[in-house]
Scaffold this motif. Structure first.
Motif, PDB file in Angstrom:
ATOM      1  N   THR A 195       0.741  -1.427  -0.200  1.00 21.46           N
ATOM      2  CA  THR A 195       0.037  -0.057   0.037  1.00 21.46           C
ATOM      3  C   THR A 195       0.728   1.269   0.000  1.00 21.46           C
ATOM      4  OG1 THR A 195      -0.243  -0.238   2.614  1.00 21.46           O
ATOM      5  CG2 THR A 195      -2.019  -1.099   1.009  1.00 21.46           C
ATOM      6  N   ARG A 196       2.193   1.333   0.546  1.00 28.69           N
ATOM      7  CA  ARG A 196       2.850   2.266   0.758  1.00 28.69           C
ATOM      8  C   ARG A 196       3.513   2.686  -0.877  1.00 28.69           C
ATOM      9  NH1 ARG A 196       3.695   6.695   3.617  1.00 28.69           N
ATOM     10  NH2 ARG A 196       3.210   5.150   5.295  1.00 28.69           N
ATOM     11  N   LEU A 197       3.826   1.538  -1.446  1.00 30.27           N
ATOM     12  CA  LEU A 197       4.390   1.529  -2.878  1.00 30.27           C
ATOM     13  C   LEU A 197       3.174   2.258  -3.692  1.00 30.27           C
ATOM     14  CD1 LEU A 197       6.738  -1.424  -3.377  1.00 30.27           C
ATOM     15  CD2 LEU A 197       7.489   1.134  -3.016  1.00 30.27           C
ATOM     16  N   LEU A 198       2.035   1.490  -3.693  1.00 28.42           N
ATOM     17  CA  LEU A 198       0.872   2.120  -4.553  1.00 28.42           C
ATOM     18  C   LEU A 198       0.507   3.561  -4.045  1.00 28.42           C
ATOM     19  CD1 LEU A 198      -1.321   1.195  -6.506  1.00 28.42           C
ATOM     20  CD2 LEU A 198      -2.656   0.558  -4.492  1.00 28.42           C
ATOM     21  N   SER A 199       0.830   3.934  -3.023  1.00 24.96           N
ATOM     22  CA  SER A 199       0.419   5.264  -2.717  1.00 24.96           C
ATOM     23  C   SER A 199       1.529   6.111  -3.168  1.00 24.96           C
ATOM     24  CB  SER A 199       0.528   5.511  -1.124  1.00 24.96           C
ATOM     25  OG  SER A 199       0.395   6.907  -0.619  1.00 24.96           O
ATOM     26  N   VAL A 200       2.779   5.960  -3.200  1.00 25.47           N
ATOM     27  CA  VAL A 200       3.869   6.848  -3.910  1.00 25.47           C
ATOM     28  C   VAL A 200       3.631   6.753  -5.431  1.00 25.47           C
ATOM     29  CG1 VAL A 200       6.161   7.017  -4.132  1.00 25.47           C
ATOM     30  CG2 VAL A 200       5.316   6.478  -1.773  1.00 25.47           C
ATOM     31  N   TRP A 201       3.321   5.857  -6.239  1.00 30.23           N
ATOM     32  CA  TRP A 201       3.021   5.529  -7.524  1.00 30.23           C
ATOM     33  C   TRP A 201       1.905   6.505  -7.776  1.00 30.23           C
ATOM     34  CZ3 TRP A 201      -0.647   2.519 -10.314  1.00 30.23           C
ATOM     35  CH2 TRP A 201      -0.360   2.661 -11.796  1.00 30.23           C
ATOM     36  N   LEU A 202       0.587   6.302  -7.219  1.00 28.49           N
ATOM     37  CA  LEU A 202      -0.472   6.939  -7.421  1.00 28.49           C
ATOM     38  C   LEU A 202      -0.427   8.665  -7.119  1.00 28.49           C
ATOM     39  CD1 LEU A 202      -3.247   4.882  -5.959  1.00 28.49           C
ATOM     40  CD2 LEU A 202      -3.008   5.259  -8.265  1.00 28.49           C
TER      41      LEU A 202
END
Length: 179
Positions: A144-151
């Motif tokens: 979820t942290r990586l997805l948050s940064v990507w978004l």
């Protein structure tokens, strides 16, 4: 002369007492955190479930370009929930398996070492379910942290493209100044 010796001895005693208090305070805080983490074991699964459901509900927001920034922030919040649950779960397991010594060693490793000590405690005690739970929570947290940064990056790029269409000269100047 004896009054000076008494003052010196009193000062040393006060200094020793102050040093003991300064050493005892973090240990008492750690003991409290360990006890709270054991208490939190009852509601950690519900917190994970709510955060996971929230993440599933955020998927449409992540797909729509105009709402990706909001989705990035909310996925970041969900990652904090997963990270806190991971830390509390590992702290509780470390405390239950290895006691306060394991907790102190774990906290001394940059504060997040309880995840490492919890993992080691699970491996050495053969508690594969606990090891799987830690791995699952770690995957949720990092994912979820990586997805948050990507978004967030996608939302920023969209915002920059929109600004470039509306006022191209300002964007070029701002981009050159930042770069």
């Amino acid at each position: 002369m004896s009054i000076e010796k008494l003052k010196s001895a009193g000062g040393m005693a006060a200094g020793l007492l102050l040093m003991l208090v300064l050493l005892a305070l973090p240990l008492m805080l750690l003991l409290g955190a360990a006890e709270i983490s054991v208490w939190a074991l009852d509601w950690i699964p519900q917190a994970i479930g709510i955060a996971t459901l929230g993440c599933m509900l955020l998927i449409p927001l992540a797909i729509i370009p105009a709402t990706r920034g909001l989705a990035a922030s909310l996925f970041g919040l969900a990652s904090l929930v997963f990270g806190a649950c991971l830390w509390l779960y590992a702290l509780a397991f470390t405390y239950l398996e290895w006691g306060m010594l394991g907790v102190v060693i774990g906290v001394l490793i940059f504060g997040v070492g309880v995840v490492v000590t919890g993992t080691l405690a699970a491996i050495f005690s053969g508690m594969w379910v606990v090891l799987g739970n830690v791995a699952f929570l770690l995957a949720l947290f990092v994912g979820t942290r990586l997805l948050s940064v990507w978004l967030a990056r996608l939302a920023d790029e969209r915002h920059m493209r929109k600004a470039a269409r509306e006022t191209p000269s300002e964007v070029v100047i701002a981009h050159k100044i930042e770069g």
